[in-house]
Design a protein around this motif. Structure first.
Motif, mmCIF file in Angstrom:
data_model
loop_
_atom_site.group_PDB
_atom_site.id
_atom_site.type_symbol
_atom_site.label_atom_id
_atom_site.label_comp_id
_atom_site.label_asym_id
_atom_site.label_seq_id
_atom_site.Cartn_x
_atom_site.Cartn_y
_atom_site.Cartn_z
ATOM 1 N N ALA A 298 0.828 -1.206 0.000
ATOM 2 C CA ALA A 298 0.000 0.000 0.000
ATOM 3 C C ALA A 298 0.864 1.258 0.000
ATOM 4 N N LEU A 302 0.935 4.158 -2.916
ATOM 5 C CA LEU A 302 0.594 5.556 -2.635
ATOM 6 C C LEU A 302 1.706 6.507 -3.067
ATOM 7 N N LEU A 308 -4.928 7.530 -4.440
ATOM 8 C CA LEU A 308 -5.544 6.237 -4.084
ATOM 9 C C LEU A 308 -5.735 6.083 -2.574
ATOM 10 N N THR A 309 -5.348 7.097 -1.806
ATOM 11 C CA THR A 309 -5.408 6.940 -0.346
ATOM 12 C C THR A 309 -6.819 6.629 0.142
ATOM 13 N N ALA A 311 -9.055 5.005 -1.692
ATOM 14 C CA ALA A 311 -9.582 3.802 -2.360
ATOM 15 C C ALA A 311 -9.864 2.740 -1.319
ATOM 16 N N SER A 312 -10.965 2.018 -1.521
ATOM 17 C CA SER A 312 -11.386 1.008 -0.557
ATOM 18 C C SER A 312 -10.898 -0.369 -1.015
ATOM 19 N N ILE A 313 -10.087 -0.998 -0.173
ATOM 20 C CA ILE A 313 -9.586 -2.339 -0.492
ATOM 21 C C ILE A 313 -10.604 -3.350 0.016
ATOM 22 N N MET A 314 -11.171 -4.139 -0.889
ATOM 23 C CA MET A 314 -12.190 -5.107 -0.461
ATOM 24 C C MET A 314 -11.641 -6.526 -0.417
ATOM 25 N N PRO B 467 -13.836 -3.971 4.347
ATOM 26 C CA PRO B 467 -13.091 -3.040 3.490
ATOM 27 C C PRO B 467 -12.247 -2.054 4.302
ATOM 28 N N VAL B 468 -11.087 -1.746 3.772
ATOM 29 C CA VAL B 468 -10.164 -0.853 4.469
ATOM 30 C C VAL B 468 -9.602 0.138 3.447
ATOM 31 N N ARG B 469 -9.509 1.398 3.827
ATOM 32 C CA ARG B 469 -8.927 2.407 2.935
ATOM 33 C C ARG B 469 -7.456 2.092 2.712
ATOM 34 N N LEU B 470 -6.994 2.366 1.485
ATOM 35 C CA LEU B 470 -5.585 2.096 1.194
ATOM 36 C C LEU B 470 -4.680 2.912 2.127
ATOM 37 N N GLY B 471 -5.104 4.138 2.423
ATOM 38 C CA GLY B 471 -4.323 4.975 3.319
ATOM 39 C C GLY B 471 -4.215 4.390 4.721
ATOM 40 N N LEU B 473 -4.513 1.169 5.372
ATOM 41 C CA LEU B 473 -3.704 -0.037 5.225
ATOM 42 C C LEU B 473 -2.215 0.300 5.237
#
Lengths: 395, 481
Positions: A298, A302, A308-309, A311-314, B467-471, B473
């Motif tokens: 991550a 970035l 992309l900060t 952006a939601s990682i699913m 779900p987790v924000r990339l920031g 993470l």
């Protein structure tokens, strides 16, 4: 041409089986699980030339890249509109350095590629931002590779399998190879959990498990699993146009360091998600999550795309790539046992290199001269024979 | 494995994930057994789905709201005990988004704050013991039109009524399978909806075999049965028809549900031709059972049963060292079972003596409530077999019925993809059809997808549990707390 058994119905095995069938062989393709569900289903679908330095692997990558446009059209025509789309796209790659110290090695690497005839175009920071508007303005150097492409890897593997079946290939899942049938110093077939399959030619294309399969056949090979993790975002507006990766990517590929290595590979998919890879770890077939690895991926992503900060990682997934110490694929006959062949060791490049691997195997098995000198990929080269990979399954 | 063998100094730290009946019960038991306890729950309030209520001091619940709750006194006592215990730290709005399995024990990664907020606070725990009390969510079988607005899960309708006092519609039909349909109908009636009927898919035969078989075995479960009897009385009061062997097999409407087709079912839940009738509604609530939330259990490597619950022993220990589980992640058996299991899990996770009298009582209570669970599964379980190919409920689906709602993948598309690729393996078909790859990550559809494919469902791994924000993470990991 005689009967052939191919072991492993991932994309490499599928490409080999199809090419062998096209050249007239009667092929049985075996997989201990379901076809196209292991390494082929846990990567990114890269068809890259940009990450390879001059030499045999770049030659192989360029040969493979030249086959993909025709192959993807041919498969689409043959299989019709009901078949899942291969999503082949020659979108180009953009490699960016984000540090001052990283800029010059990246540009120097591109110079060596250009000298070898690759289309590698250095672009300034402003031009890079035109190609990728969301890219960090802190980029210090970038190189554009128009020949890089992408494909949906499982659709591609299933398409090769479906095409192979149409050419008479017998694809058998749930069939695990347990040993070789030999006589007169050569292989005559394989013993499996569902019976013996006779064949004068056996091609091991079992990805990171190829060393273990070789061991069962009496010909161990030094292929190890190398673990990679990938992050997937929810659907988002299509803003990232190329395969964008940071300049450390090839450094990581070419190092044997077992410690964690990460580099960012960021791209949009046809479905609207963004894939963010990836890592390289030598931890055997361990499937346990490591959050510190995801976090490192991550952070690198970035640096390339600060936007992309939010952006939601699913989802994250991990796969095991077939790693060999000298980073060259293993394609060719094994001199220790007549009739035994290997097609493995592609590490993270197997999707892209599959069509070229299939063509070379079919040519060599058929006694023809392949389109590319395959000598550098022979299993008998120094450092490969003997040590085996771990004989584990993923739990 | 022994819970006493971990060589860390000081008292044991137990992290309980989930503050529903099982989690609260576990937290109190662990604290009373001498552990330091952290309770994490993703929502604003404790109580879980069962005691779902609006955030805020629960002493101020109105009479109206209180009528929707069962065992509210039990909740108030438990909640007060947990909040007032000096060794318990309670963190709400705490989402455990990943669980790692290290050689020296589990590590939980948590974000605290509003789910979509950029400013969530990261927490990391490396406790001596984890008690998973993550509960379950509704399972709904697909049918044509189920994606229309106005079609909700029974659980969502229940939550909306309990937390906000709002009914999902004014003419509402409740359908599916299981005793949970009864309290949902009662709740909807209590908040002012006209409930047109409750349609239970299981037929009288299955219900009788499940519930009336060897009734003496139900001794000790009177609470649950009295609760169900109470709902039945409520139904009589509100004049809600209860029909068995029937299902909503299609929903109709333009932009919103306007009517549903109800059909009688055979024992495999296949519609019986000629029995269809159309009923006008403005909402329909459908649930066919529950799916346990297994993300963290799978990530922590616990054994899972063939029925897809966390496998636990008599003391609620999982197969993974340091990990216990309680409540509906281990089986759908109702609130009494959850309370008993929670007590056992918390007590054992804290290192409490196993032969204590209360432990024996809890084991007995658990055994009795599990009899209820067994009967519930026998009476209301979704058929897995049918005449010909697959269970009869697959015949509700037309080719253009959406199965995966996130990615809008239809049943026809799934069948076609499996046919052309000669693959029924969910890993391959998911990636070639996109079913299950959307925002819910297959939580809604994966069981239906595997049934349509006729494949044995693989255990799904979702390492990113939420779900987790990339920031966020990027700032995760680091040394543990």
């Amino acid at each position: 041409m005689s009967d052939v058994v191919v072991i492993g119905a991932g994309i490499i095995g599928a490409a080999c089986a199809r090419a062998l069938a096209v050249s007239g062989a009667r092929v049985t393709l075996l997989d201990r699980g379901s076809p196209a569900t292991a390494t082929s289903a846990h990567g990114e679908g890269n068809i890259l030339v940009s990450d390879k330095g001059p030499g045999p692997e770049l030659d192989l990558a360029r040969y493979a890249a030249s086959l993909w446009p025709g192959l993807s059209e041919e498969l689409a025509d043959e299989l019709g509109p009901a078949f899942p789309a291969l999503e082949y796209e020659r979108k180009g790659g953009l490699v960016a350095a984000t540090t001052l110290t990283g800029a010059e090695p990246l540009l120097a690497f591109a110079r060596t590629q250009r000298a070898a005839g690759l289309d590698a175009r250095p672009v300034g920071a402003d031009a890079a931002l035109v190609l990728e508007p969301d890219l960090s303005p802190d980029v210090t150097a970038a190189v554009h590779y128009p020949e890089d492409a992408q494909v949906q890897p499982v659709a591609a593997a299933e398409a090769l399998l479906a095409s192979a079946r149409r050419r008479g290939v017998d694809v058998r899942g749930g069939t695990e190879v347990v040993g070789a049938v030999t006589s007169g110093g050569r292989i005559r077939g394989v013993r499996t959990t569902t019976g013996t399959v006779e064949a004068d030619t056996v091609v091991v294309a079992a990805g990171p498990w190829s060393g273990a399969v070789g061991q069962r056949l009496g010909a161990p090979l030094s292929v190890l699993p190398r673990r990679g993790m990938v992050l997937v975002t929810t659907r988002m507006p299509h803003r990232i146009r190329h395969k964008v990766y940071d300049g450390d990517y090839f450094g990581a590929t070419q190092s044997a360091d077992a410690a964690l290595q990460t580099s960012a590979v960021v791209e949009s998919t046809a479905a609207g998600t963004v894939l963010i890879g990836s890592s390289r770890e030598q931890v055997g077939f361990d499937v346990r999550l490591r959050v510190d690895v995801l976090a490192a991926i991550a952070r690198r992503a970035l640096r390339l795309f600060p936007t992309l900060t939010d952006a939601s990682i699913m989802r994250s997934y991990l796969g095991f790539r077939p790693y060999v110490p000298d980073h060259l694929p293993v394609i060719g006959a094994d001199d220790r046992l007549a009739g035994l062949w290997f097609a493995t060791g592609h590490e993270g490049a197997g999707i892209g290199l599959a069509p070229a691997t299939g063509e070379i195997v079919a040519a060599l098995v058929g006694g023809r001269v392949p389109a590319l000198d395959a000598h550098p990929f022979r299993p008998g080269r120094p450092g490969l024979l003997g040590a085996s990979g771990e004989d584990h399954r993923e739990p | 494995m022994t819970p006493h063998s971990i060589g860390r100094p000081g008292r044991r730290h137990v992290v309980v994930v989930g503050a529903g009946p099982a989690g609260l019960s576990a937290a109190r038991a662990a604290a009373e057994a001498g552990a330091r306890v952290t309770v994490l729950d993703a929502s604003h309030a404790t109580g879980g789905q069962y005691w779902r209520h609006a955030a805020g001091p629960h002493e101020q619940l109105t009479d109206e709201e209180l009528r929707l709750q069962h065992g509210w006194d039990t909740y108030c006592v438990l909640d007060a005990a947990v909040r007032s215990h000096p060794a318990v730290e309670l963190v709400t709005r705490a989402q455990v988004w990943a669980a790692e399995r290290h050689d020296d024990g589990p590590r939980l990664h948590v974000l605290v704050g509003e789910p979509d907020d950029a400013g969530r606070v990261p927490l990391t725990f490396s406790p001596d013991a984890v008690v998973l009390a993550t509960g379950a969510h509704d399972r709904t079988l697909p049918f044509p039109g189920w994606e229309l607005p106005g079609v909700t899960t029974a659980g969502a309708a229940q939550a909306l009524a309990k937390a906000d006092g709002v009914a999902v519609g004014s003419r509402v039909l409740v359908a599916g399978a299981g005793p949970f349909l009864l309290p949902v109908a009662a709740t909807l009636a209590a908040v002012g909806a006209t409930v047109l009927g409750v349609h239970e898919a299981s037929r009288a035969g299955a219900l009788a075999r499940g519930w009336l078989d060897r009734p003496w075995r139900l001794a000790g479960t009177s609470g649950k049965l009295l609760e169900l009897a109470g709902y039945a009385a409520g139904h009589v009061r509100h004049r809600i028809p209860y029909r068995v062997g029937e299902a909503v097999v299609a929903a109709h409407g333009h932009g919103r549900v306007e009517a549903v087709t109800i059909s009688r079912l055979d024992p495999t839940w296949a519609p019986i031709a000629g029995t269809e009738r159309v009923v006008e509604v403005d909402a329909v609530c459908v649930s066919h059972g529950f799916t346990p939330r297994l993300e963290l259990a799978v990530a922590l490597g616990t054994a899972i049963t063939t029925e897809r619950f966390v496998d636990v022993d008599v003391r609620q220990r999982t197969s993974s060292p340091h990990v216990w589980a309680a409540g509906e992640t281990t089986g759908i058996a109702g609130v009494d079972a959850a309370l008993a299991e929670g007590w056992l899990a918390g007590h054992d996770a804290a290192g409490g003596a196993p032969d204590e009298r209360r432990a024996r009582t809890a084991v007995r209570r658990r055994a009795a409530t599990h009899e209820v669970a067994r009967r519930m599964a026998a009476a209301h379980g979704i058929p897995v077999q049918g005449a010909g190919s697959g269970p009869g409920w697959l015949r509700w689906l037309t080719d253009d019925t959406v199965v995966c709602r996130c990615e809008e993948v239809t049943a026809g598309r799934l069948r076609d993809t499996a046919a052309v690729t000669c693959s029924t393996d969910p890993v391959s078909v998911k990636l070639t059809s996109r079913a299950g790859l959307g925002i819910c990550q297959g939580r809604m559809c994966s069981a239906a997808v595997t049934a349509i494919l006729g494949a044995p469902g693989a255990l799904e791994s979702r390492p990113v549990a939420a779900p987790v924000r990339l920031g966020d993470l990027a700032r995760a990991a680091g040394p543990s707390a």
